[in-house]
Motif scaffolding. Structure first.
Motif, PDB file in Angstrom:
ATOM      1  N   UNK A 185       1.021   2.360   1.644  1.00 30.29           N
ATOM      2  CA  UNK A 185      -0.390   1.642   1.542  1.00 30.29           C
ATOM      3  C   UNK A 185      -0.518   0.698  -0.187  1.00 30.29           C
ATOM      4  N   UNK A 186      -0.301   1.285  -0.281  1.00 27.97           N
ATOM      5  CA  UNK A 186      -0.027   0.065  -1.645  1.00 27.97           C
ATOM      6  C   UNK A 186       0.616  -0.800  -1.483  1.00 27.97           C
ATOM      7  N   UNK A 187       1.693  -0.596  -1.036  1.00 24.77           N
ATOM      8  CA  UNK A 187       2.486  -1.755  -0.959  1.00 24.77           C
ATOM      9  C   UNK A 187       1.988  -2.916  -0.085  1.00 24.77           C
ATOM     10  N   UNK A 188       1.895  -2.366   1.171  1.00 24.74           N
ATOM     11  CA  UNK A 188       1.008  -3.247   2.225  1.00 24.74           C
ATOM     12  C   UNK A 188      -0.660  -4.516   1.844  1.00 24.74           C
ATOM     13  N   UNK A 189      -1.383  -3.115   0.766  1.00 23.81           N
ATOM     14  CA  UNK A 189      -2.717  -3.901   0.620  1.00 23.81           C
ATOM     15  C   UNK A 189      -2.430  -4.512  -0.509  1.00 23.81           C
ATOM     16  N   UNK A 190      -1.352  -4.349  -2.341  1.00 25.03           N
ATOM     17  CA  UNK A 190      -1.375  -4.911  -2.999  1.00 25.03           C
ATOM     18  C   UNK A 190       0.228  -6.275  -2.599  1.00 25.03           C
ATOM     19  N   UNK A 191       0.191  -6.428  -1.229  1.00 27.68           N
ATOM     20  CA  UNK A 191       1.075  -7.475  -0.993  1.00 27.68           C
ATOM     21  C   UNK A 191       1.981  -8.039  -1.723  1.00 27.68           C
ATOM     22  N   UNK A 192       3.199  -7.939  -2.503  1.00 29.41           N
ATOM     23  CA  UNK A 192       3.984  -7.199  -3.585  1.00 29.41           C
ATOM     24  C   UNK A 192       4.901  -9.488  -2.801  1.00 29.41           C
ATOM     25  N   UNK A 193       5.256  -9.012  -2.127  1.00 28.82           N
ATOM     26  CA  UNK A 193       5.886 -10.889  -1.528  1.00 28.82           C
ATOM     27  C   UNK A 193       4.319 -12.050  -1.570  1.00 28.82           C
ATOM     28  N   UNK A 194       3.287 -12.006  -1.131  1.00 26.97           N
ATOM     29  CA  UNK A 194       2.718 -13.375  -1.152  1.00 26.97           C
ATOM     30  C   UNK A 194       2.256 -13.761  -2.452  1.00 26.97           C
ATOM     31  N   UNK A 195       1.849 -12.226  -3.078  1.00 26.23           N
ATOM     32  CA  UNK A 195       1.036 -12.112  -4.097  1.00 26.23           C
ATOM     33  C   UNK A 195       2.353 -12.742  -5.640  1.00 26.23           C
ATOM     34  N   UNK A 216      -6.225  -5.793  -8.322  1.00 25.57           N
ATOM     35  CA  UNK A 216      -6.544  -4.611  -8.098  1.00 25.57           C
ATOM     36  C   UNK A 216      -7.834  -5.012  -6.700  1.00 25.57           C
ATOM     37  N   UNK A 217      -7.816  -5.302  -6.278  1.00 25.56           N
ATOM     38  CA  UNK A 217      -8.641  -5.604  -5.513  1.00 25.56           C
ATOM     39  C   UNK A 217      -9.801  -4.303  -4.615  1.00 25.56           C
ATOM     40  N   UNK A 218     -10.608  -4.904  -3.721  1.00 22.52           N
ATOM     41  CA  UNK A 218     -11.288  -3.365  -3.425  1.00 22.52           C
ATOM     42  C   UNK A 218     -10.510  -2.657  -2.268  1.00 22.52           C
ATOM     43  N   UNK A 219      -9.772  -3.300  -1.852  1.00 19.48           N
ATOM     44  CA  UNK A 219      -8.734  -2.451  -0.560  1.00 19.48           C
ATOM     45  C   UNK A 219      -7.937  -1.709  -1.314  1.00 19.48           C
ATOM     46  N   UNK A 220      -7.234  -1.916  -2.601  1.00 20.26           N
ATOM     47  CA  UNK A 220      -6.535  -1.088  -3.496  1.00 20.26           C
ATOM     48  C   UNK A 220      -7.417  -0.004  -4.162  1.00 20.26           C
ATOM     49  N   UNK A 221      -8.090  -0.789  -4.685  1.00 23.48           N
ATOM     50  CA  UNK A 221      -9.228   1.106  -4.843  1.00 23.48           C
ATOM     51  C   UNK A 221      -9.607   1.607  -3.711  1.00 23.48           C
ATOM     52  N   UNK A 222     -10.563   1.141  -2.931  1.00 21.99           N
ATOM     53  CA  UNK A 222     -10.335   2.064  -1.879  1.00 21.99           C
ATOM     54  C   UNK A 222      -9.347   2.996  -1.536  1.00 21.99           C
ATOM     55  N   UNK A 223      -8.307   2.384  -1.397  1.00 24.18           N
ATOM     56  CA  UNK A 223      -6.913   3.092  -1.081  1.00 24.18           C
ATOM     57  C   UNK A 223      -6.981   4.200  -2.259  1.00 24.18           C
ATOM     58  N   UNK A 269      -7.224  15.296  -2.404  1.00 24.14           N
ATOM     59  CA  UNK A 269      -6.607  16.505  -2.931  1.00 24.14           C
ATOM     60  C   UNK A 269      -6.649  16.601  -4.771  1.00 24.14           C
ATOM     61  N   UNK A 270      -6.585  17.722  -5.399  1.00 26.52           N
ATOM     62  CA  UNK A 270      -6.621  17.932  -6.458  1.00 26.52           C
ATOM     63  C   UNK A 270      -5.928  16.915  -7.877  1.00 26.52           C
ATOM     64  N   UNK A 271      -5.036  17.608  -8.562  1.00 27.28           N
ATOM     65  CA  UNK A 271      -4.738  16.697  -9.853  1.00 27.28           C
ATOM     66  C   UNK A 271      -3.907  16.116  -9.363  1.00 27.28           C
ATOM     67  N   UNK A 272      -3.130  16.905  -8.577  1.00 25.18           N
ATOM     68  CA  UNK A 272      -1.465  16.439  -7.738  1.00 25.18           C
ATOM     69  C   UNK A 272      -1.673  15.283  -6.858  1.00 25.18           C
ATOM     70  N   UNK A 273      -2.932  15.471  -6.417  1.00 25.81           N
ATOM     71  CA  UNK A 273      -2.794  13.535  -4.902  1.00 25.81           C
ATOM     72  C   UNK A 273      -3.360  12.827  -6.391  1.00 25.81           C
ATOM     73  N   UNK A 274      -4.383  13.255  -7.420  1.00 26.42           N
ATOM     74  CA  UNK A 274      -4.531  11.925  -9.073  1.00 26.42           C
ATOM     75  C   UNK A 274      -3.324  11.173  -9.204  1.00 26.42           C
ATOM     76  N   UNK A 275      -2.576  12.334  -9.795  1.00 23.02           N
ATOM     77  CA  UNK A 275      -0.874  11.839 -10.293  1.00 23.02           C
ATOM     78  C   UNK A 275      -0.291  10.989  -9.614  1.00 23.02           C
ATOM     79  N   UNK A 276       0.024  11.339  -8.130  1.00 20.56           N
ATOM     80  CA  UNK A 276       1.063  11.124  -7.702  1.00 20.56           C
ATOM     81  C   UNK A 276       0.761   9.305  -7.003  1.00 20.56           C
ATOM     82  N   UNK A 277      -1.086   9.568  -6.746  1.00 21.60           N
ATOM     83  CA  UNK A 277      -1.159   8.280  -6.514  1.00 21.60           C
ATOM     84  C   UNK A 277      -1.428   6.807  -7.760  1.00 21.60           C
ATOM     85  N   UNK A 278      -1.056   7.556  -8.892  1.00 20.14           N
ATOM     86  CA  UNK A 278      -0.796   6.881 -10.158  1.00 20.14           C
ATOM     87  C   UNK A 278       0.261   6.503 -10.300  1.00 20.14           C
ATOM     88  N   UNK A 279       1.221   7.166 -10.087  1.00 19.79           N
ATOM     89  CA  UNK A 279       2.349   6.788 -10.115  1.00 19.79           C
ATOM     90  C   UNK A 279       3.445   6.326  -9.472  1.00 19.79           C
TER      91      UNK A 279
END
Length: 143
Positions: free
Chosen positions: A11-21, A118-125, A133-143
């Motif tokens: 999801x982050x790869x699709x939203x952040x689009x590193x190839x175009x960026x 870190x645009x609106x799509x990335x923040x919403x994602x 989820x709990x703290x496990x989902x937060x830590x997986x999302x941030x890693x």
């Protein structure tokens, strides 16, 4: 957990689009030295990480504060993703992809960190996956 990690990464790869960026980064920093480019990239990534970390960690609190439900965020995030994809298919140029010379403007902060990475799509994602989820989902999302 592995499924959640793969889903978040894609999801982050699709939203952040590193190839175009990457092309945007090259266009904005093409006249700078390699050391300056490295400094700008590092600063933009650190700012992006901090923003995503804050929204991922505080996502549930923000939802509760404004009375936003997770399904409502998912619908809104889906609309944002659709609009980004639609504009990409149309090939229209964005005002975000051009440098505006404001004298002391820092391109690492804007437009690179916010809103390109870190645009609106990335923040919403980030809020969506961390709020599910709990703290496990937060830590997986941030890693």
């Amino acid at each position: 957990m592995a499924e959640h990690a793969i889903t978040v990464f894609l999801a982050f790869f699709a939203i952040m689009n590193p190839i175009a960026n990457t092309a945007v980064f090259a266009g904005l920093t093409g006249d700078k030295s390699k050391a300056e480019q490295r400094h700008i990239a590092t600063k933009a990534l650190i700012i992006t990480f901090v923003i995503i970390l804050l929204f991922a960690a505080l996502g549930k609190s923000i939802f509760d504060l404004f009375g936003i439900t997770l399904p409502a965020l998912r619908i809104t995030g889906g609309i944002l993703v659709f609009l980004v994809g639609y504009h990409m298919l149309q090939g229209s140029n964005s005002k975000l992809h051009t440098e505006q010379d404001d004298g002391d403007s820092d391109i690492a902060v804007s437009p690179l960190a916010v809103p390109l990475l870190a645009g609106p799509g990335t923040i919403a994602t980030a809020m969506n996956y961390s709020a599910s989820g709990g703290w496990a989902a937060i830590s997986i999302t941030c890693l």
